[in-house]
Design a protein around this motif. Structure first.
Motif, PDB file in Angstrom:
ATOM      1  N   PHE A  64       0.823  -1.209   0.000  1.00 51.97           N
ATOM      2  CA  PHE A  64       0.000   0.000   0.000  1.00 51.97           C
ATOM      3  C   PHE A  64       0.858   1.260   0.000  1.00 51.97           C
ATOM      4  O   PHE A  64       0.518   2.261  -0.618  1.00 51.97           O
ATOM      5  CB  PHE A  64      -0.950   0.021   1.199  1.00 51.97           C
ATOM      6  N   LYS A  65       1.985   1.217   0.689  1.00 56.32           N
ATOM      7  CA  LYS A  65       2.854   2.391   0.771  1.00 56.32           C
ATOM      8  C   LYS A  65       3.568   2.649  -0.558  1.00 56.32           C
ATOM      9  O   LYS A  65       3.845   3.775  -0.917  1.00 56.32           O
ATOM     10  CB  LYS A  65       3.876   2.204   1.891  1.00 56.32           C
ATOM     11  N   TYR A  66       3.882   1.579  -1.279  1.00 54.02           N
ATOM     12  CA  TYR A  66       4.595   1.679  -2.548  1.00 54.02           C
ATOM     13  C   TYR A  66       3.735   1.067  -3.648  1.00 54.02           C
ATOM     14  O   TYR A  66       3.942  -0.079  -4.045  1.00 54.02           O
ATOM     15  CB  TYR A  66       5.955   0.974  -2.459  1.00 54.02           C
ATOM     16  N   PRO A  67       2.771   1.825  -4.179  1.00 55.85           N
ATOM     17  CA  PRO A  67       1.827   1.295  -5.159  1.00 55.85           C
ATOM     18  C   PRO A  67       2.492   0.718  -6.398  1.00 55.85           C
ATOM     19  O   PRO A  67       1.906  -0.124  -7.078  1.00 55.85           O
ATOM     20  CB  PRO A  67       0.949   2.487  -5.526  1.00 55.85           C
ATOM     21  N   ALA A  68       3.719   1.128  -6.704  1.00 57.31           N
ATOM     22  CA  ALA A  68       4.405   0.590  -7.874  1.00 57.31           C
ATOM     23  C   ALA A  68       4.639  -0.906  -7.751  1.00 57.31           C
ATOM     24  O   ALA A  68       4.842  -1.601  -8.752  1.00 57.31           O
ATOM     25  CB  ALA A  68       5.739   1.306  -8.072  1.00 57.31           C
ATOM     26  N   LEU A  69       4.597  -1.441  -6.526  1.00 54.99           N
ATOM     27  CA  LEU A  69       4.774  -2.880  -6.315  1.00 54.99           C
ATOM     28  C   LEU A  69       3.552  -3.689  -6.721  1.00 54.99           C
ATOM     29  O   LEU A  69       3.646  -4.873  -6.992  1.00 54.99           O
ATOM     30  CB  LEU A  69       5.112  -3.174  -4.847  1.00 54.99           C
TER      31      LEU A  69
END
Length: 73
Positions: free
Chosen positions: A61-66
């Protein structure tokens, strides 16, 4: 430095990352539900993450690119 080894214990939802084999001398809390296992010289030997699935979900959630990336197997 050797390769890291990771073990996930689904019954307890615990992820353990082993950095170095050896005798644990001390354990320090780094954050809620995250501890570092230290050897006698104060070096990190391992990291234990409690509620691991929640922790990983928060990272996504913190790093949507994942989102949508495939996991190598």
């Amino acid at each position: 430095m050797s390769k890291y080894k990771m073990n996930y214990f689904s019954d307890e939802d615990v992820l353990h990352v082993l950095i170095e084999e050896g005798r644990e001398a001390e354990c320090r809390e780094l954050a809620p539900n995250i501890t570092a296992e230290l050897n006698e010289r104060g070096e990190v030997m391992g990291i234990e993450i409690l509620k691991a699935s929640e922790f990983i979900q928060n990272i996504v959630f913190k790093y949507p690119a994942l989102t949508g990336l495939k996991i190598a197997r």
